[in-house]
Design an enzyme around this catalytic site. Structure first.
Site, PDB file in Angstrom:
ATOM      1  N   ASP A 284      -6.315  -6.289   2.922  1.00  0.00           N
ATOM      2  CA  ASP A 284      -6.558  -5.233   2.357  1.00  0.00           C
ATOM      3  C   ASP A 284      -6.408  -3.589   3.431  1.00  0.00           C
ATOM      4  O   ASP A 284      -7.968  -3.055   2.805  1.00  0.00           O
ATOM      5  CB  ASP A 284      -6.704  -4.791   0.907  1.00  0.00           C
ATOM      6  CG  ASP A 284      -6.680  -5.003   0.171  1.00  0.00           C
ATOM      7  OD1 ASP A 284      -5.173  -5.873   0.346  1.00  0.00           O
ATOM      8  OD2 ASP A 284      -6.737  -5.486  -1.295  1.00  0.00           O
TER       9      ASP A 284
ATOM     10  N   CYS B 272     -11.571  -6.793  -3.375  1.00  0.00           N
ATOM     11  CA  CYS B 272     -10.764  -7.721  -2.668  1.00  0.00           C
ATOM     12  C   CYS B 272     -10.918  -8.740  -2.064  1.00  0.00           C
ATOM     13  O   CYS B 272     -10.291  -9.954  -1.697  1.00  0.00           O
ATOM     14  CB  CYS B 272      -9.701  -6.687  -2.455  1.00  0.00           C
ATOM     15  SG  CYS B 272      -9.200  -6.093  -3.901  1.00  0.00           S
TER      16      CYS B 272
ATOM     17  N   LYS C 143       0.677  -7.355  -3.506  1.00  0.00           N
ATOM     18  CA  LYS C 143      -0.579  -7.441  -5.111  1.00  0.00           C
ATOM     19  C   LYS C 143      -0.730  -7.006  -5.660  1.00  0.00           C
ATOM     20  O   LYS C 143      -0.229  -5.373  -4.473  1.00  0.00           O
ATOM     21  CB  LYS C 143      -1.802  -8.849  -4.661  1.00  0.00           C
ATOM     22  CG  LYS C 143      -2.957  -7.388  -3.473  1.00  0.00           C
ATOM     23  CD  LYS C 143      -4.027  -8.564  -3.002  1.00  0.00           C
ATOM     24  CE  LYS C 143      -4.467  -7.771  -3.141  1.00  0.00           C
ATOM     25  NZ  LYS C 143      -5.713  -5.990  -3.668  1.00  0.00           N
TER      26      LYS C 143
END
Ligand SMILES: [Zn+2]
Length: 200
Positions: free
Chosen positions: A8, A145, A102
């Site tokens: 990310d 994450c 995601k």
């Protein structure tokens, strides 16, 4: 074989983004020379990137007029196809072999909940198909994450290291707790200088 998972590293998680971490851009910019050096040394035959990629993620976004709690509800971020969801320009994306998306329709913190962009392959299957037994994890955010991805990697049976200086937390305290939780389940914490420095 050891693969790298870059979690990310997206504009919205960097300064100027809607859910910025203080060190996000710094991590993005440090990743590029790290990846060039690591790949020149043959450290990572494969590199996977993950992206938070929201279409309609339900209560992952705070309802209009409600304050996000920054635990389970968040400001609007990483909306699919927007600039905020793009990789931070500090990261040389030519170093990333495949992207896993995601969170389209619900919260998804772990890259292992994602699927290959334009396909259905899971991250775990994609890594195994390429012979990965070990993974290194880095990126944003340490306390959400990165943690979830590292814990899932352990659960999937990979040997896991996290490159601590190439991670950016939402809060410093949260990041420290996350590193402890990861270490507790067997994740090895390393620093980039241990892997590509002059004495590596
Ligand atoms: Zn999200």
């Amino acid at each position: 074989m050891r693969a790298l998972i870059v979690v990310d590293v997206q504009n919205d998680f960097c300064p100027g983004g809607s859910l910025a971490t203080a060190r996000g851009a710094e991590v993005a910019e440090a990743l590029t020379p790290f990846l060039r050096e690591a790949r020149s040394r043959g450290l990572y035959p494969v590199v996977a990137g993950t992206k938070d990629w929201h279409i309609d993620p339900g209560d992952h976004f705070a309802a209009e007029g409600q304050e996000p709690d920054f635990e389970e509800s968040w400001p609007v971020h990483c909306v699919a196809g927007t600039r905020g969801a793009q990789a931070h320009p500090g990261l040389d994306t030519s170093m990333v072999d495949a992207w896993f998306l995601k969170g389209e329709h619900s919260a998804a913190y772990s890259g292992f909940e994602g699927h290959l962009e334009g396909a259905r392959d899971s991250l775990a299957q994609w890594l195994r198909d390429r012979g990965a037994t070990d993974v290194d994890v880095c990126g944003i955010a340490t306390d959400f994450c990165v943690r979830a991805t590292a814990l899932d990697a352990v659960a999937e049976g990979f040997r896991v290291r996290v490159i601590s200086d190439l991670c950016a937390p939402v809060t410093a305290g949260g990041g420290a707790v996350a590193f402890n939780q990861m270490a507790y389940v067997g994740v090895e914490l390393v620093e980039s200088g241990d892997l590509v420095g002059p004495n590596a």
